[in-house]
Design a protein around this motif. Structure first.
Motif, PDB file in Angstrom:
ATOM      1  N   MET A  48      41.139  34.291  26.243  1.00 27.63           N
ATOM      2  CA  MET A  48      40.903  34.553  27.657  1.00 27.63           C
ATOM      3  C   MET A  48      39.973  33.546  28.340  1.00 27.63           C
ATOM      4  SD  MET A  48      38.387  37.909  27.457  1.00 27.63           S
ATOM      5  CE  MET A  48      37.548  37.538  28.984  1.00 27.63           C
TER       6      MET A  48
ATOM      7  N   GLY B  11      37.828  37.516  40.766  1.00 32.24           N
ATOM      8  CA  GLY B  11      38.427  38.242  39.648  1.00 32.24           C
ATOM      9  C   GLY B  11      39.571  39.100  40.142  1.00 32.24           C
ATOM     10  N   ALA B  12      40.772  38.851  39.620  1.00 30.45           N
ATOM     11  CA  ALA B  12      41.960  39.588  40.067  1.00 30.45           C
ATOM     12  C   ALA B  12      42.483  40.522  38.994  1.00 30.45           C
ATOM     13  CB  ALA B  12      43.042  38.621  40.515  1.00 30.45           C
ATOM     14  N   LEU B  33      40.398  35.430  44.282  1.00 31.90           N
ATOM     15  CA  LEU B  33      40.597  34.284  43.387  1.00 31.90           C
ATOM     16  C   LEU B  33      40.461  34.686  41.933  1.00 31.90           C
ATOM     17  CD1 LEU B  33      37.726  33.092  42.064  1.00 31.90           C
ATOM     18  CD2 LEU B  33      37.326  32.475  44.434  1.00 31.90           C
ATOM     19  N   ASP B  34      41.088  33.907  41.082  1.00 31.52           N
ATOM     20  CA  ASP B  34      40.950  34.119  39.641  1.00 31.52           C
ATOM     21  C   ASP B  34      41.172  32.798  38.912  1.00 31.52           C
ATOM     22  OD1 ASP B  34      41.251  36.984  37.793  1.00 31.52           O
ATOM     23  OD2 ASP B  34      41.468  35.045  36.803  1.00 31.52           O
ATOM     24  N   ALA B  35      40.455  32.633  37.820  1.00 28.10           N
ATOM     25  CA  ALA B  35      40.616  31.432  37.000  1.00 28.10           C
ATOM     26  C   ALA B  35      41.993  31.399  36.342  1.00 28.10           C
ATOM     27  CB  ALA B  35      39.524  31.391  35.943  1.00 28.10           C
ATOM     28  N   VAL B  43      43.785  43.902  31.271  1.00 31.69           N
ATOM     29  CA  VAL B  43      44.706  44.984  30.914  1.00 31.69           C
ATOM     30  C   VAL B  43      46.099  44.753  31.489  1.00 31.69           C
ATOM     31  CG1 VAL B  43      43.804  46.416  32.786  1.00 31.69           C
ATOM     32  CG2 VAL B  43      45.076  47.482  30.955  1.00 31.69           C
ATOM     33  N   HIS B  72      41.698  29.338  40.308  1.00 31.51           N
ATOM     34  CA  HIS B  72      40.461  28.967  40.996  1.00 31.51           C
ATOM     35  C   HIS B  72      39.311  29.525  40.161  1.00 31.51           C
ATOM     36  CE1 HIS B  72      42.892  27.776  44.330  1.00 31.51           C
ATOM     37  NE2 HIS B  72      41.891  27.670  45.182  1.00 31.51           N
ATOM     38  N   SER B  73      38.517  28.627  39.618  1.00 29.38           N
ATOM     39  CA  SER B  73      37.444  29.027  38.724  1.00 29.38           C
ATOM     40  C   SER B  73      36.105  28.774  39.412  1.00 29.38           C
ATOM     41  CB  SER B  73      37.564  28.168  37.462  1.00 29.38           C
ATOM     42  OG  SER B  73      36.936  28.772  36.410  1.00 29.38           O
ATOM     43  N   ALA B 101      34.054  40.840  40.529  1.00 28.12           N
ATOM     44  CA  ALA B 101      34.875  41.696  39.652  1.00 28.12           C
ATOM     45  C   ALA B 101      35.290  40.859  38.452  1.00 28.12           C
ATOM     46  CB  ALA B 101      36.081  42.224  40.416  1.00 28.12           C
ATOM     47  N   GLY B 103      34.801  41.277  35.270  1.00 29.69           N
ATOM     48  CA  GLY B 103      35.302  41.951  34.072  1.00 29.69           C
ATOM     49  C   GLY B 103      34.443  41.813  32.826  1.00 29.69           C
ATOM     50  N   ARG B 105      34.300  40.640  28.443  1.00 28.75           N
ATOM     51  CA  ARG B 105      34.883  39.883  27.327  1.00 28.75           C
ATOM     52  C   ARG B 105      34.637  40.697  26.066  1.00 28.75           C
ATOM     53  NH1 ARG B 105      30.629  36.428  28.885  1.00 28.75           N
ATOM     54  NH2 ARG B 105      28.724  36.694  27.683  1.00 28.75           N
ATOM     55  N   GLY B 124      41.798  39.507  22.059  1.00 25.63           N
ATOM     56  CA  GLY B 124      42.193  38.093  22.058  1.00 25.63           C
ATOM     57  C   GLY B 124      43.607  37.936  21.525  1.00 25.63           C
ATOM     58  N   GLN B 247      30.785  40.573  31.769  1.00 25.08           N
ATOM     59  CA  GLN B 247      30.611  39.131  32.033  1.00 25.08           C
ATOM     60  C   GLN B 247      29.732  38.960  33.273  1.00 25.08           C
ATOM     61  OE1 GLN B 247      33.285  36.486  30.312  1.00 25.08           O
ATOM     62  NE2 GLN B 247      34.947  37.352  31.520  1.00 25.08           N
ATOM     63  N   GLU B 285      34.103  46.482  35.195  1.00 25.79           N
ATOM     64  CA  GLU B 285      33.443  46.274  33.893  1.00 25.79           C
ATOM     65  C   GLU B 285      32.058  45.633  34.005  1.00 25.79           C
ATOM     66  OE1 GLU B 285      35.108  48.162  32.124  1.00 25.79           O
ATOM     67  OE2 GLU B 285      36.387  47.064  30.735  1.00 25.79           O
ATOM     68  N   LEU B 405      28.912  27.159  35.730  1.00 20.79           N
ATOM     69  CA  LEU B 405      29.188  28.345  34.923  1.00 20.79           C
ATOM     70  C   LEU B 405      30.118  28.054  33.769  1.00 20.79           C
ATOM     71  CD1 LEU B 405      29.912  31.297  37.338  1.00 20.79           C
ATOM     72  CD2 LEU B 405      28.059  31.089  35.694  1.00 20.79           C
TER      73      LEU B 405
HETATM   74  C1  FAD Z   1      40.865  40.645  25.847  1.00 22.94           C
HETATM   75  C2  FAD Z   1      40.845  42.032  26.470  1.00 22.94           C
HETATM   76  C3  FAD Z   1      41.966  42.864  26.387  1.00 22.94           C
HETATM   77  C4  FAD Z   1      41.968  44.133  26.986  1.00 22.94           C
HETATM   78  N1  FAD Z   1      43.079  44.928  26.871  1.00 22.94           N
HETATM   79  C5  FAD Z   1      43.070  46.182  27.414  1.00 22.94           C
HETATM   80  C6  FAD Z   1      44.198  47.066  27.278  1.00 22.94           C
HETATM   81  O1  FAD Z   1      45.210  46.710  26.659  1.00 22.94           O
HETATM   82  N2  FAD Z   1      44.133  48.300  27.834  1.00 22.94           N
HETATM   83  C7  FAD Z   1      43.028  48.714  28.533  1.00 22.94           C
HETATM   84  O2  FAD Z   1      43.019  49.830  29.050  1.00 22.94           O
HETATM   85  N3  FAD Z   1      41.952  47.907  28.663  1.00 22.94           N
HETATM   86  C8  FAD Z   1      41.939  46.670  28.123  1.00 22.94           C
HETATM   87  N4  FAD Z   1      40.822  45.867  28.236  1.00 22.94           N
HETATM   88  C9  FAD Z   1      39.644  46.393  28.967  1.00 22.94           C
HETATM   89  C10 FAD Z   1      39.547  45.788  30.348  1.00 22.94           C
HETATM   90  O3  FAD Z   1      38.223  45.303  30.468  1.00 22.94           O
HETATM   91  C11 FAD Z   1      39.821  46.796  31.457  1.00 22.94           C
HETATM   92  O4  FAD Z   1      40.896  47.629  31.168  1.00 22.94           O
HETATM   93  C12 FAD Z   1      40.167  46.154  32.797  1.00 22.94           C
HETATM   94  O5  FAD Z   1      41.020  45.046  32.641  1.00 22.94           O
HETATM   95  C13 FAD Z   1      38.913  45.769  33.520  1.00 22.94           C
HETATM   96  O6  FAD Z   1      39.209  45.387  34.826  1.00 22.94           O
HETATM   97  P1  FAD Z   1      38.307  44.368  35.656  1.00 22.94           P
HETATM   98  O7  FAD Z   1      39.115  44.053  36.867  1.00 22.94           O
HETATM   99  O8  FAD Z   1      36.952  44.942  35.852  1.00 22.94           O
HETATM  100  O9  FAD Z   1      38.157  43.093  34.735  1.00 22.94           O
HETATM  101  P2  FAD Z   1      39.267  42.105  34.132  1.00 22.94           P
HETATM  102  O10 FAD Z   1      40.554  42.744  34.011  1.00 22.94           O
HETATM  103  O11 FAD Z   1      38.631  41.513  32.933  1.00 22.94           O
HETATM  104  O12 FAD Z   1      39.396  40.965  35.254  1.00 22.94           O
HETATM  105  C14 FAD Z   1      38.380  40.038  35.515  1.00 22.94           C
HETATM  106  C15 FAD Z   1      39.010  38.764  36.025  1.00 22.94           C
HETATM  107  O13 FAD Z   1      37.970  37.915  36.531  1.00 22.94           O
HETATM  108  C16 FAD Z   1      38.299  36.594  36.264  1.00 22.94           C
HETATM  109  N5  FAD Z   1      37.072  35.787  36.269  1.00 22.94           N
HETATM  110  C17 FAD Z   1      35.939  35.999  35.559  1.00 22.94           C
HETATM  111  N6  FAD Z   1      35.021  35.051  35.823  1.00 22.94           N
HETATM  112  C18 FAD Z   1      35.585  34.225  36.732  1.00 22.94           C
HETATM  113  C19 FAD Z   1      35.142  33.040  37.399  1.00 22.94           C
HETATM  114  N7  FAD Z   1      33.912  32.523  37.200  1.00 22.94           N
HETATM  115  N8  FAD Z   1      36.000  32.429  38.260  1.00 22.94           N
HETATM  116  C20 FAD Z   1      37.246  32.936  38.480  1.00 22.94           C
HETATM  117  N9  FAD Z   1      37.709  34.056  37.878  1.00 22.94           N
HETATM  118  C21 FAD Z   1      36.902  34.681  37.016  1.00 22.94           C
HETATM  119  C22 FAD Z   1      38.988  36.641  34.916  1.00 22.94           C
HETATM  120  O14 FAD Z   1      39.851  35.529  34.745  1.00 22.94           O
HETATM  121  C23 FAD Z   1      39.738  37.970  34.967  1.00 22.94           C
HETATM  122  O15 FAD Z   1      41.086  37.816  35.323  1.00 22.94           O
HETATM  123  C24 FAD Z   1      40.797  44.589  27.653  1.00 22.94           C
HETATM  124  C25 FAD Z   1      39.675  43.757  27.731  1.00 22.94           C
HETATM  125  C26 FAD Z   1      39.677  42.501  27.142  1.00 22.94           C
HETATM  126  C27 FAD Z   1      38.454  41.632  27.247  1.00 22.94           C
END
Ligand code: FAD
Ligand code: FES
Lengths: 81, 429
Positions: A48, B11-12, B33-35, B43, B72-73, B101, B103, B105, B124, B247, B285, B405
């Motif tokens: 990731m 974060g998308a 935006l999202d990387a 998920v 976009h990172s 948002a 998320g 790791r 992973g 994160q 998260e 970052l």
């Molecule tokens: C590897 C992994 C697998 C998972 N699989 C599951 C699953 O199968 N089922 C389940 O229920 N839960 C799963 N989870 C738990 C997961 O954290 C939550 O279900 C859910 O995806 C969280 O949503 P979120 O939007 O808060 O974060 P995320 O879904 O993690 O989204 C955060 C986004 O922010 C982006 N981002 C972060 N930093 C930057 C930056 N500096 N610039 C640009 N973009 C950035 C990332 O690319 C990412 O797309 C998993 C978690 C991980 C780490």
């Protein structure tokens, strides 16, 4: 099944479905993505974009994270393995 | 000139998608935006073989009302906005309100053999597989802790892997106690039952820890320590992860106050998801591991609040608190067995970027001292892995975030005057 893309990994042709990552393409050819500073082979860990263990050379650009890069038809990928 | 949005969402994943939709529903100009190249976060990551779940497809459909900025990172913070790197260049994005948002790791912990190719995180392995990693016919061991192991195993199996077993560190008694609590959460119980059905025939062993990975140039097998002693299992892939950590790096860089939960920080927010910095919100998260349900509710709350509609945000609080209750349950039941903290020995590499062993870090009580003396944490991952691992092992907490970052191109950083040229983050990129 989705459309296939053809890439070259260390000179070897590999096919992956559209939407796959460069990491997936490399894994068809080798598990040795890069060499660590002490010379041990490494491969993707986090999947990731966090660990940087999947860094390779893509179309001449070094240090590209293979897990974050979508595969594109005709890409030339070189590992450091 | 910086592009400017009423509300910018970083974060998308499910959080960011919900936030963008809620903010846009009030007529705000929203940038998301999202990387990553595609929306969905962890998920809802795109799967080359299988259709996304309906909730994900519905969330993606709402992107029509927002400016979607793929690949976009965010790499740094500048006076006019966020410095963002794209495959072709860099941009400056301004905002009136910002929603973080970013998320979680995986909590990836060192043990002998964990640097061998063929060893990866549990989530992973799931992420790699969804993106086409060839696992068909491969023998896979899934290990670590928490419900993510089941989700990862189910994905691997759906792509044709032979999942030899799932090894959960929590004891059978604890997992049973957790399962009995599911009665109060019918939707979760149904989800768990569906996962178990997809994993019919795959052994699920509790109180079991992978203590070593064997192999020369790549993984050949693992050693599992369980209630009935130690067992060697030959395999092609080990997917091992010990739950998740927020994160918080971008939030920290922006000056948002953090709060410790256990050994890892999360972003501190109030009831309307406002961080300590005016105009910056955090949800999902990064405010504490809560999973998909929390992500979607908090994303919506933050979107309303960032657009100035506090009442709408407030109305969701009870629902959010209930969903957080389930997350708390996970936290207590899947707490790590202390033997996991003792898996790494003096020769085990902890900092994978610089090949620093645990033994080389003996005597250091502070991340900064260790870094200056050994280069631990100076590599491309910028201490994300070793920093979280060393905090988990009780050595020392992670040091603060510094720009950029992520390793960024010099051209990206050229517009950024506050970076000192000696900054080591230049390296590794
Ligand atoms: C590897 C992994 C697998 C998972 N699989 C599951 C699953 O199968 N089922 C389940 O229920 N839960 C799963 N989870 C738990 C997961 O954290 C939550 O279900 C859910 O995806 C969280 O949503 P979120 O939007 O808060 O974060 P995320 O879904 O993690 O989204 C955060 C986004 O922010 C982006 N981002 C972060 N930093 C930057 C930056 N500096 N610039 C640009 N973009 C950035 C990332 O690319 C990412 O797309 C998993 C978690 C991980 C780490
Ligand atoms: S596998 Fe970790 S960054 Fe690509």
């Amino acid at each position: 099944m989705s459309r296939l893309l053809r890439l070259s990994v260390n000179g070897q042709s590999v096919d992956v479905p559209a939407g796959a990552s460069v990491a997936a393409a490399i894994a068809q050819a080798t598990l040795h993505f890069r060499r660590s500073v002490r010379g041990t082979p490494r491969a993707p860990l986090c999947g990731m974009g966090v660990c940087f263990e999947c860094r390779v050379r893509v179309d001449g650009v070094a240090h590209v994270r293979a897990c974050m890069t979508p595969a594109v038809e005709g890409m030339q990928v070189y590992t450091d393995g | 000139m910086a592009k400017r949005f009423d509300v910018l969402v970083v974060g998308a994943g499910p959080t960011g998608l919900a936030a963008a939709q809620a903010a846009a529903s009030h007529g705000a100009q929203v940038g998301l935006l999202d990387a990553q190249a595609r929306p969905g976060g962890q998920v809802w990551r795109h799967d080359v073989r299988h259709q996304a779940p309906r909730a994900a497809r519905e969330a993606f459909a709402t992107l029509d009302n927002v400016t979607w900025l793929a690949q976009h990172s965010v790499v740094a913070n500048e006076p006019q906005g966020l410095r963002v790197e794209t495959p072709g260049g860099s941009e400056l994005l301004g905002y009136n309100a910002l929603i973080l948002a970013t998320g979680a790791r995986e909590r990836l912990l060192p043990f002998p053999g964990w640097t061998l190719p063929g060893v990866c995180g549990a989530g992973g392995a799931q992420a790699l597989t969804k993106q086409g990693w060839p696992v068909a016919g491969k023998r896979v061991v899934v290990a670590g802790s928490g419900p993510l192991l089941l989700a990862a195993a189910a994905t691997l199996r759906a792509h044709g892997a032979r999942v030899l077993g799932i090894y959960e560190q929590a004891s059978a008694a604890t997992v049973r106690r957790f399962a009995s609590q599911l009665l109060h959460w019918p939707a979760r119980a149904a989800q768990a039952a569906a996962l178990r059905a997809r994993l019919a025939g795959v052994p699920y062993r509790c109180g079991s820890v992978v203590q070593r990975a064997h192999g020369e140039a790549q993984l050949q097998g693992v050693e599992v320590d369980g209630p009935r002693g130690t067992q060697r299992i030959d395999c092609d892939l080990l997917a091992v992860g010990y739950g998740l950590v927020p994160q918080v790096e971008l939030a920290a860089l922006l000056g948002c106050a953090l709060q410790q939960t256990g050994k890892h920080p999360r972003v501190r927010v109030d009831g309307l998801l406002r961080t300590s910095v005016p105009g910056i919100f955090a949800a999902g998260e990064i405010t504490g591991i809560g999973g998909l349900a929390v992500a979607r509710i908090e994303g919506t709350m933050a979107g309303h609040a960032a657009a100035g509609f506090d009442q709408e945000a407030h109305a969701l609080r009870a629902q959010r608190d209930k969903a957080r209750g389930f997350a708390a349950l996970l936290d207590t039941h899947f707490a790590l067995d202390p033997r996991i903290h003792r898996l790494a020995d003096a020769r085990t590499i902890v900092c994978r970027c610089e090949d620093i062993t645990l033994g080389e870090l003996d005597g250091f009580g502070d991340a900064r001292d260790a870094k200056l003396a050994t280069r631990c944490g100076m590599g491309a991952c910028q201490g994300r892995l070793c920093g979280s691992a060393l905090a988990e092992l009780g050595r020392f907490p992670r040091s603060g975030s510094r720009p950029p970052l992520f390793p960024a191109r010099l051209a990206t950083l050229a517009g950024h005057t506050s970076l000192s040229p000696s900054d080591d983050a230049y390296r590794g990129s």
